[in-house]
Scaffold this motif. Structure first.
Motif, mmCIF file in Angstrom:
data_model
loop_
_atom_site.group_PDB
_atom_site.id
_atom_site.type_symbol
_atom_site.label_atom_id
_atom_site.label_comp_id
_atom_site.label_asym_id
_atom_site.label_seq_id
_atom_site.Cartn_x
_atom_site.Cartn_y
_atom_site.Cartn_z
ATOM 1 N N ASP B 111 0.821 -1.214 0.000
ATOM 2 C CA ASP B 111 0.000 0.000 0.000
ATOM 3 C C ASP B 111 0.847 1.253 0.000
ATOM 4 O OD1 ASP B 111 -2.679 -1.302 0.426
ATOM 5 O OD2 ASP B 111 -1.552 -2.088 2.139
ATOM 6 N N ILE B 112 2.065 1.100 0.498
ATOM 7 C CA ILE B 112 2.911 2.291 0.603
ATOM 8 C C ILE B 112 4.375 1.870 0.646
ATOM 9 C CG2 ILE B 112 2.743 2.378 3.141
ATOM 10 C CD1 ILE B 112 2.419 5.498 2.648
ATOM 11 N N ILE B 113 5.221 2.734 0.089
ATOM 12 C CA ILE B 113 6.667 2.484 0.110
ATOM 13 C C ILE B 113 7.326 3.663 0.819
ATOM 14 C CG2 ILE B 113 8.743 2.213 -1.308
ATOM 15 C CD1 ILE B 113 6.732 1.184 -3.517
ATOM 16 N N PHE B 114 8.073 3.360 1.862
ATOM 17 C CA PHE B 114 8.803 4.409 2.583
ATOM 18 C C PHE B 114 10.292 4.310 2.269
ATOM 19 C CE2 PHE B 114 5.090 3.878 5.446
ATOM 20 C CZ PHE B 114 4.696 5.202 5.570
ATOM 21 N N CYS B 115 10.893 5.454 1.934
ATOM 22 C CA CYS B 115 12.344 5.547 1.764
ATOM 23 C C CYS B 115 12.831 6.670 2.660
ATOM 24 C CB CYS B 115 12.702 5.918 0.326
ATOM 25 S SG CYS B 115 12.333 4.642 -0.883
ATOM 26 N N GLY B 116 14.154 6.793 2.788
ATOM 27 C CA GLY B 116 14.722 7.981 3.402
ATOM 28 C C GLY B 116 14.792 9.071 2.353
ATOM 29 N N LYS B 117 14.947 10.325 2.787
ATOM 30 C CA LYS B 117 15.032 11.379 1.784
ATOM 31 C C LYS B 117 16.373 11.298 1.056
ATOM 32 C CE LYS B 117 17.419 15.289 3.666
ATOM 33 N NZ LYS B 117 17.578 16.674 3.952
ATOM 34 N N ASN B 124 22.672 11.131 -2.925
ATOM 35 C CA ASN B 124 21.958 11.355 -4.187
ATOM 36 C C ASN B 124 20.605 12.014 -3.982
ATOM 37 O OD1 ASN B 124 23.695 10.230 -6.241
ATOM 38 N ND2 ASN B 124 23.334 8.255 -5.258
ATOM 39 N N ALA B 125 19.918 11.632 -2.933
ATOM 40 C CA ALA B 125 18.540 12.080 -2.708
ATOM 41 C C ALA B 125 17.694 11.849 -3.952
ATOM 42 C CB ALA B 125 18.514 13.560 -2.291
ATOM 43 N N ALA B 126 17.831 10.680 -4.541
ATOM 44 C CA ALA B 126 17.167 10.421 -5.818
ATOM 45 C C ALA B 126 16.433 9.087 -5.883
ATOM 46 C CB ALA B 126 18.202 10.478 -6.941
ATOM 47 N N VAL B 127 16.906 8.080 -5.165
ATOM 48 C CA VAL B 127 16.404 6.720 -5.374
ATOM 49 C C VAL B 127 14.891 6.611 -5.127
ATOM 50 C CG1 VAL B 127 16.490 4.355 -4.467
ATOM 51 C CG2 VAL B 127 18.606 5.558 -5.038
ATOM 52 N N GLY B 128 14.403 7.197 -4.048
ATOM 53 C CA GLY B 128 12.978 7.087 -3.731
ATOM 54 C C GLY B 128 12.104 7.643 -4.843
ATOM 55 N N VAL B 129 12.487 8.812 -5.325
ATOM 56 C CA VAL B 129 11.673 9.477 -6.360
ATOM 57 C C VAL B 129 11.780 8.719 -7.689
ATOM 58 C CG1 VAL B 129 11.358 11.613 -7.648
ATOM 59 C CG2 VAL B 129 11.899 11.715 -5.214
ATOM 60 N N MET B 130 12.980 8.242 -8.019
ATOM 61 C CA MET B 130 13.137 7.452 -9.252
ATOM 62 C C MET B 130 12.293 6.183 -9.186
ATOM 63 S SD MET B 130 17.144 7.671 -10.298
ATOM 64 C CE MET B 130 17.799 9.110 -11.163
ATOM 65 N N VAL B 175 4.964 6.547 -2.992
ATOM 66 C CA VAL B 175 6.283 6.514 -2.363
ATOM 67 C C VAL B 175 6.430 7.772 -1.511
ATOM 68 C CG1 VAL B 175 8.792 6.557 -2.732
ATOM 69 C CG2 VAL B 175 7.321 5.198 -4.252
ATOM 70 N N VAL B 176 6.886 7.584 -0.278
ATOM 71 C CA VAL B 176 7.091 8.709 0.632
ATOM 72 C C VAL B 176 8.554 8.684 1.070
ATOM 73 C CG1 VAL B 176 6.531 9.555 2.949
ATOM 74 C CG2 VAL B 176 4.709 8.727 1.435
ATOM 75 N N THR B 177 9.253 9.821 0.979
ATOM 76 C CA THR B 177 10.633 9.833 1.490
ATOM 77 C C THR B 177 10.694 10.664 2.768
ATOM 78 O OG1 THR B 177 11.653 11.758 0.370
ATOM 79 C CG2 THR B 177 11.428 9.737 -0.924
ATOM 80 N N ALA B 178 11.340 10.091 3.783
ATOM 81 C CA ALA B 178 11.270 10.624 5.148
ATOM 82 C C ALA B 178 12.363 11.644 5.435
ATOM 83 C CB ALA B 178 11.380 9.472 6.143
ATOM 84 N N GLN B 179 11.956 12.720 6.060
ATOM 85 C CA GLN B 179 12.845 13.782 6.527
ATOM 86 C C GLN B 179 12.949 13.663 8.046
ATOM 87 O OE1 GLN B 179 14.994 15.911 6.279
ATOM 88 N NE2 GLN B 179 14.331 18.048 6.204
ATOM 89 N N LYS B 180 14.032 14.166 8.597
ATOM 90 C CA LYS B 180 14.156 14.242 10.050
ATOM 91 C C LYS B 180 12.992 15.061 10.600
ATOM 92 C CE LYS B 180 17.136 15.631 13.790
ATOM 93 N NZ LYS B 180 17.220 16.973 14.363
ATOM 94 N N GLY B 181 12.525 14.723 11.777
ATOM 95 C CA GLY B 181 11.395 15.450 12.354
ATOM 96 C C GLY B 181 10.081 14.716 12.162
#
Ligand SMILES: Cc1cc2nc3c(=O)[nH]c(=O)nc-3n(C[C@H](O)[C@H](O)[C@H](O)COP(=O)(O)OP(=O)(O)OC[C@H]3O[C@@H](n4cnc5c(N)ncnc54)[C@H](O)[C@@H]3O)c2cc1C
Ligand SMILES: Nc1ncnc2c1ncn2[C@@H]1O[C@H](COP(=O)(O)O)[C@@H](O)[C@H]1O
Lengths: 327, 262
Positions: B111-117, B124-130, B175-181
């Protein structure tokens, strides 16, 4: 594949971001090495008047997608529109800012086009006809020189690192309208919450005044904020201050905060842990104010004052106020 | 609510990076779970508590990464798929996303995919969005607040932008990429640590995913690292001596006349 460079212009609320001009500057240099020109893609709604500034800063042509469906940024609306444009005009290189928007958009666009991405670059050049990009890795503990296979070659560029080219007021824009592709947007921005009124974001600031655990509590940020106000600066913080709940995370500088490259970074009551340095070491000038002469921050600081920040910071503000009054 | 959490192992942020002959020296590096992936995993566990379902860890990385993955299991994830085939390694954000996307397609039922930002090694800050694009899913990146609707079919997220936050609504899956906080990652409990080693742990090869070895890892990478260099040294700084009032005067003069920044 052509030999032009396409810059993805960035605007919020009808105002162009400075990084767009920085991209046009480096884009023009790259394009001239390739025998092409630098062009800009501008997306949004009701933006006609921004083309002029793009032309004056070097854009030979402005591709304008002006549509109510693009009034707010969306990764899918932007990606769908830009992918169609890029497939038609076939630039050699596509550049975007390494900003909240650029970092959200560029990976999606690269994946759509089936190409790689060099993200958060601090330098771009041409080597043997191909883009050679420099990008900090391990939070700036090393620099990687990278090349990309396939076309177009895509990169995002860190704001505030490259110079803004001098505008030429005699240049008038050549605008080519392009179709917005907004029929399939799933993730939608429904609202924008802005931080405090008049607050400058550390990622965009020319000057940053930062406080760490040494400020001692939330009220300890008062002299920091006051100095920042006098300087027109943003307020930064170490993770220790953020984790203690003294200030919001959006102010955090460092490996798990923001990477900043201001002209002047004033660190007050910050020891200079490796993860903090990772976020600010590339600032042009660093000033450290700390009562511990052994604090590692003094190793990276251009200028240091050993002393109590509650004495030094107000004095510094006073001195600067006097100077500003003279001018 | 079945979640997939993409978890990468990275050098500890304390690590001093040594460069020799244009390459990073790997000996002596301590590895940990990418800090942003801990936020991603915590978020998945949090919503599992509310909706049920399972939390699956997906990791592309060498055999060595097993220790970090076990930490994820000890925090509470249910099972692991580890892409440890050497052919997967040495790639870039594109080939990593491609391999992860193929694994996620094979897993199905999420239902959902979580990555780090961002992974704090190559930044890279790219894999989750790609990954989102490759799976034809919507995404929200750099998320610091997240809420799944009661029916589990959509979500509302806040993402950090310069000078504020964007509020984004998206249908699920996404896909959601997680930020600190976003949350406070839990510490593994003793029970969690004891159970971790008995949880399902599957390794997949390139062939298991039906991928061509030439299109993944180092062989398929679209980004070529030509050279790795140490950052330029900062010129040695100086401490300005004297009483605070004097020192401050001298500092202002230097900032103005020498550094020319004010
Ligand atoms: C995975 C990970 C990620 C991290 N990410 C970040 C990050 O993004 N950003 C970050 O900053 N840190 C980060 N850290 C934390 C980092 O390791 C340090 O703990 C943190 O930077 C310390 O903050 P500080 O310098 O404010 O506090 P301290 O190290 O406690 O230093 C306080 C300093 O203030 C000085 N001082 C005290 N009182 C006064 C006074 N009255 N006047 C003048 N000086 C005074 C002291 O001499 C001391 O040097 C991270 C850590 C980890 C493990
Ligand atoms: N090798 C990997 N295995 C699993 N997840 C990964 C891997 N590389 C990247 N990711 C995920 O993608 C995020 C962003 O990574 P990056 O784009 O490399 O900065 C990470 O925080 C992880 O969630």
């Amino acid at each position: 594949m052509g030999n032009n460079v396409l810059v993805i212009a960035e605007q919020r609320g009808g105002v162009l971001k400075k990084v767009t001009f920085e991209l046009l500057g480096v884009g023009a240099a790259l394009a001239s090495r390739l025998g092409g020109s630098v062009e800009a893609a501008l997306l949004g709604s009701g933006l006609d008047n921004l083309s002029e500034a793009l032309a004056q800063h070097g854009a030979a042509k402005v591709y304008l997608a002006d549509d109510p469906g693009l009034a707010r940024y969306s990764s899918e609306g932007y990606c769908n529109t830009l992918a169609a444009l890029i497939q038609t005009i076939q630039p050699a290189i596509v550049l975007a800012g390494a900003t909240a928007m650029g970092k959200d958009l560029a990976p999606r666009l690269a994946a759509r086009l089936g190409v790689g991405l060099a993200s958060d670059c601090t330098d771009l050049e041409i080597d043997n006809g191909r883009l050679l990009a420099t990008r900090p890795i391990f939070a700036g503990k090393a620099l990687a020189k990278v090349k990309l296979n396939g076309d177009p070659q895509m990169a995002t560029v860190r704001p505030n690192v490259l110079p803004v080219p001098a505008p030429d007021a005699s240049r008038t824009p050549t605008v080519q309208p392009v179709a917005a592709v907004v029929d399939r947007i799933r993730a939608r921005v429904v609202d924008i919450v802005s931080a405090g009124v008049g607050e400058i974001d550390v990622a965009e600031a020319n000057i940053i005044v930062s406080g760490g655990r040494g400020v001692g509590g939330p009220e300890g940020f008062a002299p920091i904020r006051s100095l920042a106000k006098t300087l027109g600066a943003a307020v930064g913080a170490s993770r220790a201050a953020v984790d203690a709940g003294w200030i919001e995370h959006s102010h955090q500088v460092g490996q798990t905060g923001k990477t900043v490259t201001p002209n002047l970074y004033i660190a007050c009551g910050i020891s200079g842990a490796i993860q903090h340095l990772a976020g600010m070491k590339t600032s042009k000038v660093i000033v450290a104010i700390n009562k511990d002469p052994e604090a590692p921050i003094f190793k990276v600081a251009n200028y240091g004052i050993v002393g109590d920040l509650f004495t030094v910071v107000p004095l510094l503000e006073q001195e600067l106020k006097a100077l500003l009054a003279e001018q | 609510m079945n979640s997939i959490v993409c978890l990468k192992e990275v050098p500890d942020t304390e690590t001093r990076i040594e460069i020799r002959g244009g390459k990073i020296v790997e000996e002596g590096i301590q590895y940990v779970v990418n800090p942003y992936d801990e936020f991603a995993l915590e978020e998945a566990l949090k919503w599992q508590e509310k909706f049920g379902g399972k939390v699956t860890i997906l990791c592309l990385g060498p055999e060595r990464a097993r220790e970090s993955i076990l930490k994820g299991l000890a925090m509470g994830a249910d099972e692991v798929y580890h892409l440890a085939d050497p052919a997967f390694l040495g790639g870039d954000a594109y080939t990593t996303a491609r391999a992860l996307a193929a694994a996620i397609q094979k897993l199905g039922d999420y239902d959902i995919i979580f990555c780090g930002k961002q992974a704090v090694d190559e930044d890279n800050a790219a894999v989750g969005v790609m990954l989102a694009e490759m799976l034809d899913l919507p995404h929200v990146s750099v998320v610091s607040r997240f809420e799944i609707a009661a029916d589990g079919k959509s979500a509302r997220a806040e993402r950090d932008i310069e000078g504020g936050r964007e509020v984004v609504e998206t249908p699920l899956p996404a896909v959601v990429t997680a930020q600190k906080g976003l949350n406070e990652p839990r510490y593994p409990s003793f029970r969690g640590i004891r159970q971790a080693r008995s949880k399902p742990f599957t390794q997949w090869t390139v062939a298991d995913l039906g991928l061509d070895a030439g299109g993944v890892g180092a062989a398929g990478a679209k980004l070529q690292v030509m050279e790795v260099l140490p950052p330029p040294d900062r010129p040695p700084g100086r401490v300005i001596p004297g009483e605070p009032a004097e020192a401050v005067k001298e500092l202002v003069r230097l900032l103005r006349e020498e550094a020319k920044v004010i």
